[in-house]
Design an enzyme around this catalytic site. Structure first.
Site: not given
Ligand code: UDP
Length: 461
Positions: A22, A116
Protein backbone atom coordinates in the site's frame (compact mmCIF):
# COMPACT_ATOMS: atom_id res chain seq x y z
CA UNK A 1 -3.44 40.56 -3.01
CA UNK A 2 -3.48 40.31 0.80
CA UNK A 3 -1.76 37.15 1.95
CA UNK A 4 -4.87 35.95 3.80
CA UNK A 5 -7.03 36.22 0.67
CA UNK A 6 -4.56 34.43 -1.59
CA UNK A 7 -5.76 30.97 -2.70
CA UNK A 8 -4.10 28.16 -0.78
CA UNK A 9 -1.60 26.07 -2.68
CA UNK A 10 -2.96 22.51 -2.94
CA UNK A 11 -1.46 20.35 -0.21
CA UNK A 12 -2.40 16.66 -0.21
CA UNK A 13 -1.98 14.36 2.71
CA UNK A 14 -1.45 10.89 1.26
CA UNK A 15 -2.57 8.45 3.93
CA UNK A 16 -1.49 4.84 3.43
CA UNK A 17 -2.48 1.62 5.16
CA UNK A 18 0.70 0.33 6.85
CA UNK A 19 1.96 -2.37 4.50
CA UNK A 20 4.50 -2.49 1.67
CA UNK A 21 1.90 -3.15 -1.00
CA UNK A 22 0.00 0.00 0.00
CA UNK A 23 2.88 2.37 0.76
CA UNK A 24 4.51 1.70 -2.65
CA UNK A 25 1.62 2.80 -4.90
CA UNK A 26 0.58 5.73 -2.71
CA UNK A 27 4.13 7.05 -2.50
CA UNK A 28 4.43 6.81 -6.29
CA UNK A 29 1.17 8.70 -6.71
CA UNK A 30 2.53 11.33 -4.31
CA UNK A 31 5.59 11.69 -6.56
CA UNK A 32 3.36 12.23 -9.61
CA UNK A 33 1.43 14.97 -7.77
CA UNK A 34 4.66 16.61 -6.62
CA UNK A 35 5.87 16.60 -10.22
CA UNK A 36 2.71 18.51 -11.17
CA UNK A 37 3.33 21.19 -8.54
CA UNK A 38 1.20 19.91 -5.66
CA UNK A 39 2.62 19.90 -2.15
CA UNK A 40 2.40 16.39 -0.73
CA UNK A 41 2.93 14.82 2.69
CA UNK A 42 2.99 11.06 3.07
CA UNK A 43 1.23 9.79 6.18
CA UNK A 44 1.39 6.31 7.66
CA UNK A 45 1.45 4.73 11.09
CA UNK A 46 4.15 5.29 13.66
CA UNK A 47 4.65 1.55 14.04
CA UNK A 48 5.43 0.91 10.37
CA UNK A 49 7.48 4.11 10.00
CA UNK A 50 9.98 2.66 12.47
CA UNK A 51 10.64 -0.25 10.12
CA UNK A 52 11.05 1.75 6.90
CA UNK A 53 14.41 1.89 5.18
CA UNK A 54 14.36 5.21 3.34
CA UNK A 55 16.26 6.24 0.27
CA UNK A 56 17.41 9.47 -1.27
CA UNK A 57 14.81 9.32 -4.06
CA UNK A 58 12.01 10.47 -1.81
CA UNK A 59 13.62 12.80 0.67
CA UNK A 60 11.64 15.62 -0.93
CA UNK A 61 8.41 14.02 0.31
CA UNK A 62 7.95 14.61 4.03
CA UNK A 63 6.63 11.76 6.14
CA UNK A 64 4.21 12.28 9.04
CA UNK A 65 2.76 9.64 11.30
CA UNK A 66 -0.51 8.81 13.02
CA UNK A 67 -1.15 6.06 15.54
CA UNK A 68 -2.78 2.68 14.99
CA UNK A 69 -2.87 2.15 18.76
CA UNK A 70 0.16 -0.16 18.63
CA UNK A 71 3.08 2.22 18.15
CA UNK A 72 5.56 -0.50 19.01
CA UNK A 73 4.87 -3.58 16.94
CA UNK A 74 1.78 -2.64 14.88
CA UNK A 75 -0.46 -5.51 13.80
CA UNK A 76 2.02 -8.07 15.16
CA UNK A 77 1.55 -6.70 18.67
CA UNK A 78 -2.25 -6.70 18.52
CA UNK A 79 -2.90 -10.40 19.00
CA UNK A 80 -5.31 -10.69 16.06
CA UNK A 81 -6.25 -8.72 12.93
CA UNK A 82 -9.64 -8.03 14.50
CA UNK A 83 -8.10 -6.54 17.66
CA UNK A 84 -5.73 -4.49 15.51
CA UNK A 85 -8.42 -3.07 13.25
CA UNK A 86 -10.77 -2.30 16.13
CA UNK A 87 -8.15 -0.22 17.92
CA UNK A 88 -6.84 1.38 14.71
CA UNK A 89 -10.36 2.46 13.78
CA UNK A 90 -10.65 4.27 17.15
CA UNK A 91 -7.18 5.80 17.47
CA UNK A 92 -6.55 6.45 13.75
CA UNK A 93 -9.21 9.15 13.21
CA UNK A 94 -8.26 10.91 16.46
CA UNK A 95 -4.57 11.09 15.64
CA UNK A 96 -5.23 12.00 11.99
CA UNK A 97 -7.37 14.93 13.22
CA UNK A 98 -4.55 15.99 15.55
CA UNK A 99 -2.11 15.86 12.63
CA UNK A 100 -4.38 18.01 10.44
CA UNK A 101 -4.73 20.54 13.30
CA UNK A 102 -0.96 20.62 13.75
CA UNK A 103 -0.40 21.18 10.02
CA UNK A 104 -3.06 23.92 9.86
CA UNK A 105 -1.28 25.67 12.72
CA UNK A 106 2.24 25.13 11.37
CA UNK A 107 1.42 25.49 7.67
CA UNK A 108 1.17 24.91 4.85
CA UNK A 109 -2.34 23.74 5.73
CA UNK A 110 -3.62 20.59 4.03
CA UNK A 111 -6.35 21.07 1.43
CA UNK A 112 -7.01 17.43 0.55
CA UNK A 113 -6.71 13.95 2.02
CA UNK A 114 -5.99 11.16 -0.44
CA UNK A 115 -6.70 8.19 1.80
CA UNK A 116 -6.19 4.49 1.34
CA UNK A 117 -9.61 2.99 0.68
CA UNK A 118 -8.90 0.49 3.48
CA UNK A 119 -9.26 3.47 5.88
CA UNK A 120 -12.67 4.96 5.02
CA UNK A 121 -12.88 6.86 8.33
CA UNK A 122 -10.33 9.31 6.90
CA UNK A 123 -13.17 10.79 4.82
CA UNK A 124 -14.92 11.90 8.02
CA UNK A 125 -11.72 13.66 9.08
CA UNK A 126 -11.50 15.35 5.65
CA UNK A 127 -15.12 16.49 5.97
CA UNK A 128 -14.58 17.77 9.54
CA UNK A 129 -11.86 20.12 8.28
CA UNK A 130 -13.64 20.89 4.97
CA UNK A 131 -10.88 19.25 2.93
CA UNK A 132 -11.23 17.45 -0.39
CA UNK A 133 -11.55 13.69 0.20
CA UNK A 134 -10.17 11.19 -2.34
CA UNK A 135 -10.29 7.43 -1.80
CA UNK A 136 -7.27 5.63 -3.28
CA UNK A 137 -7.84 2.00 -4.27
CA UNK A 138 -4.69 -0.13 -4.37
CA UNK A 139 -6.40 -3.14 -5.97
CA UNK A 140 -7.55 -3.84 -9.54
CA UNK A 141 -10.80 -2.60 -11.09
CA UNK A 142 -12.16 -6.15 -11.20
CA UNK A 143 -11.41 -6.85 -7.53
CA UNK A 144 -12.91 -3.51 -6.52
CA UNK A 145 -16.05 -4.33 -8.45
CA UNK A 146 -16.36 -7.71 -6.71
CA UNK A 147 -16.12 -6.10 -3.26
CA UNK A 148 -18.46 -3.28 -4.32
CA UNK A 149 -21.09 -5.82 -5.37
CA UNK A 150 -20.63 -7.55 -2.05
CA UNK A 151 -21.03 -4.32 -0.06
CA UNK A 152 -24.22 -3.51 -1.97
CA UNK A 153 -25.62 -6.96 -1.18
CA UNK A 154 -25.69 -7.87 -4.90
CA UNK A 155 -23.36 -10.82 -4.45
CA UNK A 156 -24.21 -13.84 -2.36
CA UNK A 157 -21.40 -14.77 0.05
CA UNK A 158 -19.73 -17.11 0.71
CA UNK A 159 -19.37 -17.54 -3.03
CA UNK A 160 -20.11 -21.15 -3.98
CA UNK A 161 -20.91 -20.95 -7.68
CA UNK A 162 -19.90 -19.17 -10.85
CA UNK A 163 -20.39 -15.39 -10.70
CA UNK A 164 -21.18 -13.08 -13.63
CA UNK A 165 -20.42 -9.41 -13.04
CA UNK A 166 -20.53 -6.49 -15.53
CA UNK A 167 -17.53 -6.33 -17.85
CA UNK A 168 -15.80 -9.37 -16.39
CA UNK A 169 -15.20 -12.92 -17.55
CA UNK A 170 -17.22 -15.54 -15.62
CA UNK A 171 -15.54 -16.03 -12.25
CA UNK A 172 -15.49 -19.44 -10.57
CA UNK A 173 -15.21 -19.56 -6.77
CA UNK A 174 -11.46 -20.21 -7.10
CA UNK A 175 -11.13 -16.97 -9.11
CA UNK A 176 -12.80 -14.89 -6.42
CA UNK A 177 -10.99 -12.97 -3.65
CA UNK A 178 -10.41 -15.75 -1.12
CA UNK A 179 -11.94 -13.75 1.72
CA UNK A 180 -15.36 -13.98 0.04
CA UNK A 181 -15.25 -17.77 -0.24
CA UNK A 182 -13.91 -18.46 3.22
CA UNK A 183 -15.56 -15.94 5.52
CA UNK A 184 -14.35 -17.47 8.75
CA UNK A 185 -10.55 -17.22 8.33
CA UNK A 186 -10.06 -13.44 8.46
CA UNK A 187 -13.42 -11.85 9.33
CA UNK A 188 -11.71 -8.54 10.22
CA UNK A 189 -10.01 -8.22 6.83
CA UNK A 190 -13.17 -9.29 4.97
CA UNK A 191 -15.12 -6.56 6.77
CA UNK A 192 -12.41 -4.01 5.96
CA UNK A 193 -12.41 -4.85 2.25
CA UNK A 194 -16.18 -4.75 1.94
CA UNK A 195 -16.42 -1.53 3.98
CA UNK A 196 -14.09 0.33 1.62
CA UNK A 197 -17.24 1.23 -0.29
CA UNK A 198 -19.45 2.15 2.68
CA UNK A 199 -19.21 5.96 2.33
CA UNK A 200 -18.25 6.54 -1.30
CA UNK A 201 -21.48 8.44 -1.93
CA UNK A 202 -19.83 11.32 -0.01
CA UNK A 203 -16.38 11.19 -1.58
CA UNK A 204 -14.99 13.74 -4.07
CA UNK A 205 -12.77 11.29 -5.96
CA UNK A 206 -12.19 7.58 -6.32
CA UNK A 207 -8.67 6.97 -7.62
CA UNK A 208 -7.63 3.51 -8.74
CA UNK A 209 -4.10 2.21 -9.25
CA UNK A 210 -4.48 0.74 -12.70
CA UNK A 211 -4.41 1.78 -16.34
CA UNK A 212 -7.85 2.22 -17.91
CA UNK A 213 -6.81 0.02 -20.83
CA UNK A 214 -6.15 -2.99 -18.58
CA UNK A 215 -9.81 -3.30 -17.68
CA UNK A 216 -11.82 -0.73 -19.71
CA UNK A 217 -15.29 -2.21 -19.29
CA UNK A 218 -15.13 -2.35 -15.51
CA UNK A 219 -13.53 1.11 -15.38
CA UNK A 220 -16.37 2.47 -17.57
CA UNK A 221 -18.91 0.77 -15.31
CA UNK A 222 -17.39 2.44 -12.23
CA UNK A 223 -17.20 5.82 -13.94
CA UNK A 224 -20.96 5.76 -14.50
CA UNK A 225 -21.66 5.45 -10.77
CA UNK A 226 -18.73 7.09 -8.98
CA UNK A 227 -16.22 9.94 -9.53
CA UNK A 228 -13.84 7.14 -10.52
CA UNK A 229 -10.48 7.71 -12.26
CA UNK A 230 -7.59 5.38 -13.12
CA UNK A 231 -4.18 6.86 -12.27
CA UNK A 232 -1.70 3.98 -12.63
CA UNK A 233 0.23 1.89 -12.87
CA UNK A 234 2.23 3.48 -10.08
CA UNK A 235 5.46 1.80 -11.14
CA UNK A 236 8.53 4.07 -10.77
CA UNK A 237 8.79 6.37 -13.74
CA UNK A 238 12.21 5.16 -14.97
CA UNK A 239 10.55 1.89 -16.02
CA UNK A 240 7.68 3.62 -17.85
CA UNK A 241 7.66 7.21 -19.08
CA UNK A 242 10.95 8.45 -17.51
CA UNK A 243 9.39 11.84 -16.82
CA UNK A 244 10.25 11.80 -13.10
CA UNK A 245 13.97 12.21 -12.69
CA UNK A 246 15.93 9.46 -10.97
CA UNK A 247 12.71 7.62 -10.09
CA UNK A 248 14.08 4.08 -10.12
CA UNK A 249 12.64 2.70 -6.90
CA UNK A 250 9.66 3.20 -4.66
CA UNK A 251 11.76 4.66 -1.88
CA UNK A 252 10.53 3.19 1.38
CA UNK A 253 11.06 -0.47 2.08
CA UNK A 254 9.98 -2.43 5.14
CA UNK A 255 12.59 -5.12 4.37
CA UNK A 256 16.20 -4.45 3.47
CA UNK A 257 17.01 -5.81 -0.02
CA UNK A 258 20.00 -8.04 -0.57
CA UNK A 259 20.93 -5.86 -3.53
CA UNK A 260 24.55 -6.66 -4.35
CA UNK A 261 24.32 -10.43 -3.86
CA UNK A 262 21.20 -10.58 -6.04
CA UNK A 263 22.49 -8.47 -8.89
CA UNK A 264 25.92 -10.09 -8.90
CA UNK A 265 24.34 -13.55 -9.09
CA UNK A 266 21.94 -12.52 -11.87
CA UNK A 267 24.75 -11.03 -13.93
CA UNK A 268 26.40 -14.47 -14.22
CA UNK A 269 23.29 -16.13 -15.73
CA UNK A 270 22.42 -16.52 -19.42
CA UNK A 271 19.77 -14.31 -21.01
CA UNK A 272 16.18 -15.30 -20.17
CA UNK A 273 17.25 -18.28 -18.07
CA UNK A 274 16.24 -17.35 -14.52
CA UNK A 275 12.96 -18.10 -12.74
CA UNK A 276 12.27 -15.42 -10.11
CA UNK A 277 10.04 -16.54 -7.23
CA UNK A 278 8.43 -14.16 -4.75
CA UNK A 279 5.26 -14.18 -2.68
CA UNK A 280 5.46 -10.53 -1.64
CA UNK A 281 5.56 -9.02 1.81
CA UNK A 282 2.72 -10.76 3.61
CA UNK A 283 1.69 -14.15 2.23
CA UNK A 284 2.43 -17.08 4.51
CA UNK A 285 2.79 -20.35 2.60
CA UNK A 286 1.91 -23.75 4.01
CA UNK A 287 5.04 -25.75 4.83
CA UNK A 288 3.78 -28.39 2.41
CA UNK A 289 3.61 -25.74 -0.35
CA UNK A 290 7.17 -24.56 0.36
CA UNK A 291 8.41 -28.14 0.04
CA UNK A 292 6.55 -28.70 -3.23
CA UNK A 293 7.88 -25.44 -4.62
CA UNK A 294 11.45 -26.31 -3.63
CA UNK A 295 11.13 -29.74 -5.29
CA UNK A 296 9.43 -28.26 -8.37
CA UNK A 297 12.26 -25.78 -8.87
CA UNK A 298 14.82 -28.54 -8.40
CA UNK A 299 13.06 -30.87 -10.84
CA UNK A 300 12.76 -28.16 -13.50
CA UNK A 301 16.55 -27.74 -13.46
CA UNK A 302 16.11 -24.00 -14.11
CA UNK A 303 18.17 -21.30 -12.47
CA UNK A 304 16.07 -19.73 -9.75
CA UNK A 305 16.14 -16.66 -7.52
CA UNK A 306 13.77 -17.16 -4.60
CA UNK A 307 12.75 -14.51 -2.06
CA UNK A 308 12.04 -16.25 1.24
CA UNK A 309 11.34 -13.73 4.01
CA UNK A 310 13.10 -14.54 7.32
CA UNK A 311 9.73 -15.36 8.90
CA UNK A 312 9.16 -18.06 6.22
CA UNK A 313 12.68 -19.55 6.15
CA UNK A 314 12.04 -22.38 8.59
CA UNK A 315 9.42 -23.84 6.22
CA UNK A 316 12.09 -24.69 3.61
CA UNK A 317 13.00 -28.38 3.42
CA UNK A 318 15.86 -29.12 5.77
CA UNK A 319 19.23 -28.48 4.18
CA UNK A 320 17.67 -27.12 0.97
CA UNK A 321 19.04 -23.59 1.28
CA UNK A 322 22.64 -24.75 1.71
CA UNK A 323 22.91 -27.92 -0.37
CA UNK A 324 25.31 -28.05 -3.33
CA UNK A 325 22.52 -28.56 -5.87
CA UNK A 326 20.76 -25.41 -4.69
CA UNK A 327 23.92 -23.34 -4.71
CA UNK A 328 24.69 -24.50 -8.26
CA UNK A 329 21.26 -23.58 -9.58
CA UNK A 330 19.68 -21.11 -7.20
CA UNK A 331 19.94 -18.15 -4.89
CA UNK A 332 17.68 -17.62 -1.89
CA UNK A 333 17.48 -14.10 -0.45
CA UNK A 334 15.25 -12.55 2.22
CA UNK A 335 14.27 -9.58 0.01
CA UNK A 336 15.50 -8.20 -3.32
CA UNK A 337 15.22 -5.08 -5.48
CA UNK A 338 12.27 -6.58 -7.39
CA UNK A 339 12.06 -3.99 -10.16
CA UNK A 340 15.74 -4.31 -11.00
CA UNK A 341 15.31 -8.08 -11.03
CA UNK A 342 12.27 -7.97 -13.31
CA UNK A 343 14.05 -5.85 -15.93
CA UNK A 344 17.27 -7.86 -15.83
CA UNK A 345 18.05 -9.57 -19.11
CA UNK A 346 18.77 -12.87 -17.30
CA UNK A 347 15.15 -13.04 -16.19
CA UNK A 348 12.85 -15.53 -17.92
CA UNK A 349 9.81 -15.89 -15.70
CA UNK A 350 8.17 -14.60 -12.52
CA UNK A 351 6.56 -17.14 -10.17
CA UNK A 352 4.27 -14.78 -8.27
CA UNK A 353 1.57 -14.71 -5.61
CA UNK A 354 -0.16 -12.15 -7.87
CA UNK A 355 -0.17 -9.24 -5.42
CA UNK A 356 -1.52 -6.29 -7.39
CA UNK A 357 1.79 -4.34 -7.35
CA UNK A 358 3.78 -7.36 -8.49
CA UNK A 359 1.20 -8.02 -11.21
CA UNK A 360 1.33 -4.43 -12.46
CA UNK A 361 5.13 -4.48 -12.35
CA UNK A 362 5.29 -7.67 -14.43
CA UNK A 363 2.75 -6.33 -16.94
CA UNK A 364 4.57 -3.00 -17.18
CA UNK A 365 7.98 -4.63 -17.60
CA UNK A 366 6.75 -7.39 -19.90
CA UNK A 367 7.59 -10.42 -17.76
CA UNK A 368 5.63 -13.69 -18.20
CA UNK A 369 4.21 -15.10 -14.97
CA UNK A 370 3.40 -18.36 -13.26
CA UNK A 371 0.48 -17.44 -11.02
CA UNK A 372 0.29 -19.13 -7.62
CA UNK A 373 -2.18 -16.95 -5.68
CA UNK A 374 -2.44 -17.37 -1.92
CA UNK A 375 -5.23 -15.22 -0.52
CA UNK A 376 -7.28 -11.99 -0.72
CA UNK A 377 -7.35 -10.41 -4.25
CA UNK A 378 -4.62 -12.62 -5.71
CA UNK A 379 -6.86 -15.31 -7.23
CA UNK A 380 -8.77 -12.73 -9.27
CA UNK A 381 -5.50 -11.19 -10.45
CA UNK A 382 -4.33 -14.70 -11.43
CA UNK A 383 -7.50 -15.22 -13.48
CA UNK A 384 -6.81 -11.99 -15.39
CA UNK A 385 -3.09 -12.79 -15.84
CA UNK A 386 -3.96 -16.07 -17.51
CA UNK A 387 -7.25 -15.47 -19.32
CA UNK A 388 -7.54 -11.74 -19.97
CA UNK A 389 -4.00 -10.40 -20.38
CA UNK A 390 -2.65 -13.81 -21.46
CA UNK A 391 0.62 -13.16 -19.69
CA UNK A 392 1.03 -16.37 -17.78
CA UNK A 393 -0.11 -19.78 -16.63
CA UNK A 394 -1.86 -20.75 -13.44
CA UNK A 395 -0.87 -24.21 -12.19
CA UNK A 396 -3.69 -26.41 -10.92
CA UNK A 397 -4.10 -26.78 -7.17
CA UNK A 398 -4.27 -30.33 -5.80
CA UNK A 399 -7.76 -30.13 -4.24
CA UNK A 400 -7.10 -32.62 -1.49
CA UNK A 401 -3.90 -31.09 -0.17
CA UNK A 402 -4.66 -27.48 -1.10
CA UNK A 403 -1.22 -26.99 -2.66
CA UNK A 404 0.33 -26.88 -6.12
CA UNK A 405 2.46 -30.02 -6.39
CA UNK A 406 6.09 -30.15 -7.50
CA UNK A 407 5.10 -32.14 -10.63
CA UNK A 408 2.60 -29.45 -11.64
CA UNK A 409 5.13 -26.68 -10.97
CA UNK A 410 7.76 -28.49 -13.03
CA UNK A 411 5.26 -29.06 -15.85
CA UNK A 412 4.21 -25.39 -15.95
CA UNK A 413 7.78 -24.09 -15.63
CA UNK A 414 8.86 -26.19 -18.57
CA UNK A 415 5.85 -25.06 -20.58
CA UNK A 416 6.41 -21.34 -20.00
CA UNK A 417 10.15 -21.59 -20.52
CA UNK A 418 9.47 -23.37 -23.87
CA UNK A 419 10.40 -21.25 -26.86
CA UNK A 420 6.93 -21.25 -28.46
CA UNK A 421 4.93 -20.33 -25.31
CA UNK A 422 7.50 -17.72 -24.34
CA UNK A 423 7.29 -16.18 -27.80
CA UNK A 424 3.51 -15.78 -27.56
CA UNK A 425 3.69 -14.32 -24.07
CA UNK A 426 6.48 -11.97 -25.12
CA UNK A 427 4.23 -10.67 -27.91
CA UNK A 428 1.50 -9.95 -25.38
CA UNK A 429 4.12 -8.53 -23.04
CA UNK A 430 5.07 -5.95 -25.64
CA UNK A 431 1.44 -4.89 -25.94
CA UNK A 432 0.91 -4.41 -22.17
CA UNK A 433 4.26 -2.74 -21.78
CA UNK A 434 3.28 -0.13 -24.35
CA UNK A 435 -0.20 0.31 -22.89
CA UNK A 436 1.05 0.90 -19.34
CA UNK A 437 3.82 3.19 -20.53
CA UNK A 438 1.44 5.24 -22.66
CA UNK A 439 -1.14 5.48 -19.84
CA UNK A 440 1.22 7.37 -17.53
CA UNK A 441 3.08 9.18 -20.32
CA UNK A 442 2.19 12.73 -21.31
CA UNK A 443 -1.46 12.89 -22.43
CA UNK A 444 -2.09 9.22 -21.62
CA UNK A 445 -5.28 8.08 -19.89
CA UNK A 446 -3.81 8.12 -16.36
CA UNK A 447 -1.84 11.30 -16.95
CA UNK A 448 -5.00 13.12 -18.08
CA UNK A 449 -6.84 11.92 -14.98
CA UNK A 450 -4.06 13.10 -12.68
CA UNK A 451 -4.05 16.47 -14.51
CA UNK A 452 -7.80 16.76 -13.98
CA UNK A 453 -7.45 15.90 -10.30
CA UNK A 454 -4.70 18.50 -9.83
CA UNK A 455 -6.60 21.18 -11.77
CA UNK A 456 -9.78 20.71 -9.69
CA UNK A 457 -7.71 20.65 -6.51
CA UNK A 458 -6.30 24.02 -7.46
CA UNK A 459 -9.75 25.36 -8.27
CA UNK A 460 -11.28 24.19 -4.98
CA UNK A 461 -8.64 25.63 -2.63
N1 UDP B 1 9.03 -6.40 -3.44
C1 UDP B 1 10.37 -6.07 -3.41
N2 UDP B 1 11.27 -7.05 -3.15
C2 UDP B 1 10.93 -8.33 -2.92
C3 UDP B 1 9.55 -8.68 -2.98
C4 UDP B 1 8.64 -7.68 -3.26
O1 UDP B 1 10.73 -4.91 -3.61
O2 UDP B 1 11.82 -9.14 -2.67
C5 UDP B 1 8.04 -5.33 -3.70
C6 UDP B 1 7.36 -5.51 -5.04
O3 UDP B 1 8.11 -4.86 -6.06
C7 UDP B 1 5.98 -4.89 -4.79
C8 UDP B 1 5.76 -5.05 -3.31
O4 UDP B 1 7.02 -5.40 -2.73
O5 UDP B 1 6.01 -3.52 -5.14
C9 UDP B 1 4.76 -6.15 -2.97
O6 UDP B 1 3.49 -5.73 -3.28
P1 UDP B 1 2.39 -6.74 -3.83
O7 UDP B 1 1.13 -5.96 -4.00
O8 UDP B 1 2.88 -7.43 -5.02
O9 UDP B 1 2.25 -7.83 -2.70
P2 UDP B 1 1.97 -7.76 -1.12
O10 UDP B 1 3.29 -7.67 -0.46
O11 UDP B 1 1.09 -6.55 -0.85
O12 UDP B 1 1.28 -9.06 -0.86
Amino acid sequence: MEESSMPLKPHCLILSYPSQGHINPMLQFAKRLLHKGVKVTLVTTKSISKTLHGSSTCTSIPLEVISDGFDSGGIGAAGSPEAYLERFWKVGPETLSELVERLIFRGPPPTCIVYDSFLPWALDVARKFKLVGAAFFTMSCAVNSVFYHCQKGWLEVPVKKQVLLPGMPPLEPHDMPSLLCDLATYPGFTGMLVNQFSNLDKVDWVLCNTAYELDPEVADWFMKILPFRTIGPTVPSTYLDSRLEQDKEYGFSIFEPDHDTTMRWLSTKPKGSVVYVSFGSMAELKTDQMHELAMGLKRSNCYFLWVVRSSEAEKLPQGFANCTETSQKGLIVTWCPQLEVLVHEALGLFVTHCGWNSTLEALSLGVPMLAIPQWTDQATNAKYIMDVWKMGLRPLVDEERGVVTSEEIEHCLRKVMEEETRKKMKENAGKWRKITKDAVGEGGSSDRNIEEFVAKLGART
